[in-house]
Design an enzyme around this catalytic site. Sequence first.
Site, PDB file in Angstrom:
ATOM      1  N   GLN A  91      12.195 -57.605  43.190  1.00  0.00           N
ATOM      2  CA  GLN A  91      13.161 -57.770  42.108  1.00  0.00           C
ATOM      3  C   GLN A  91      13.931 -59.079  42.196  1.00  0.00           C
ATOM      4  O   GLN A  91      14.790 -59.348  41.355  1.00  0.00           O
ATOM      5  CB  GLN A  91      14.136 -56.588  42.123  1.00  0.00           C
ATOM      6  CG  GLN A  91      13.475 -55.247  41.885  1.00  0.00           C
ATOM      7  CD  GLN A  91      14.399 -54.072  42.173  1.00  0.00           C
ATOM      8  OE1 GLN A  91      15.570 -54.227  42.484  1.00  0.00           O
ATOM      9  NE2 GLN A  91      13.849 -52.865  42.093  1.00  0.00           N
ATOM     10  N   HIS A 155      16.892 -54.677  44.849  1.00  0.00           N
ATOM     11  CA  HIS A 155      18.348 -54.622  44.661  1.00  0.00           C
ATOM     12  C   HIS A 155      19.075 -55.927  45.007  1.00  0.00           C
ATOM     13  O   HIS A 155      19.933 -55.989  45.864  1.00  0.00           O
ATOM     14  CB  HIS A 155      18.941 -53.451  45.456  1.00  0.00           C
ATOM     15  CG  HIS A 155      18.324 -52.134  45.113  1.00  0.00           C
ATOM     16  ND1 HIS A 155      18.588 -50.978  45.806  1.00  0.00           N
ATOM     17  CD2 HIS A 155      17.443 -51.783  44.132  1.00  0.00           C
ATOM     18  CE1 HIS A 155      17.894 -49.973  45.276  1.00  0.00           C
ATOM     19  NE2 HIS A 155      17.197 -50.448  44.261  1.00  0.00           N
ATOM     20  N   GLU A 249      24.728 -45.283  36.090  1.00  0.00           N
ATOM     21  CA  GLU A 249      26.140 -45.140  35.733  1.00  0.00           C
ATOM     22  C   GLU A 249      26.648 -46.280  34.861  1.00  0.00           C
ATOM     23  O   GLU A 249      26.171 -47.409  34.958  1.00  0.00           O
ATOM     24  CB  GLU A 249      27.004 -45.111  37.008  1.00  0.00           C
ATOM     25  CG  GLU A 249      26.714 -43.975  37.946  1.00  0.00           C
ATOM     26  CD  GLU A 249      27.583 -44.011  39.195  1.00  0.00           C
ATOM     27  OE1 GLU A 249      27.439 -43.094  40.018  1.00  0.00           O
ATOM     28  OE2 GLU A 249      28.407 -44.949  39.343  1.00  0.00           O
TER      29      GLU A 249
END
Length: 374
Positions: A91, A155, A249
């Site tokens: 990523q 991440h 979230e």
Amino acid sequence: MKKITIVSLSLLSFLSFSCDAQVKSNDIPIKEEVKTYTLETVASDIAIPWGMTWLPDGTMLVTEKSGILYHIKNGTKTEIKNVPKVYSRGQGGLLDIVLHPDYTKNGWIYMTYASDEAEGTGGNTKLIRAKLLDGSLTQIESLYKATPNTTKGQHFGSRIVFDNDGYLYFSVGERGDHFVNPQDIKRDGGKIYRLNDDGSIPKDNPFVGQTGAKEAIYTYGNRNPQGMAKNPVTGAIWAHEHGPQGGDEINIIKKGANYGWPMVTYGIDYDGTTISKENEKPGIEKPIYYWLPSIAPSGMTFVTRDKYPDWKGHLLVGSLKFQYLELVKLKGNEVIGRQKIATDIGRVRNVAQGPDGYIYMGVEGKGILKIIPN
């Protein structure tokens, strides 16, 4: 080999099924789209368009994760020269890009990317600023580099946003070390940081003066925030982040707040095991909304212009997993509705409102698409 393949496919099917089978009680159901727009391709053939911003002349700068910075004018892509070398793994790569709020006066452009500089093998997220001259980046300044490096591919974050007072916020994911980094303010990763525009640390940051603390930290207990935006009404910084399997979230960023990862989560691990039995806990900020199952959110913008009357005042979030743009309808800080937009468009990596008032999407494998109301 055949047995291994069958077992692998069965496991993938199980994980996919178990993720999709997650149910959130009393959830706000998402409505199917009502198509009141057409799509126009602004720039094509961009593999992973991560960040995008506009220069004062209306042309665009778009980052491509592999390490290319494009200048887009009238549908033509030109590669900007002297872009720093990126650590392209998983990523990680060339990530977000924004202009300084006073760009017309100072010319500063801010970027995040995965860098192999500093200690350890692999890479971690770095923030720089630079100026653009004759198609090349110049006066490149290093503002922050997360450490240590790691060869893990997940991440990195990362988004950048300025608030109304001129402070710069940027996110760094927990780099796959979720039981090590997010809850430790002496370590980078799993944080949202706040800096002055020159990279110095504001004196009122929450952990300034604490022994061993990374004083640039503004919030912690984050997992992997890939969407940040300033609320145009309140001025607060909003962020969303990937949960594990379930539990993506939307949060409002508060000074010194702990967002719980991995002690508190609405998701489970990818093998179906429990990460935490806690959904909430004293001292942990509760999200204003969470998705179950995960949509894999990426990119986020508030709609403030009149071109989209039904969208104005609400939030747009891209979905990598379900390949649509989601309209998150708001009443103050409360989510009251959800609707699909651009169904099956592809993996939406970013969404932004341009200075012309139109909404633009960065879609993997396609490029930059403009939403034009009918």
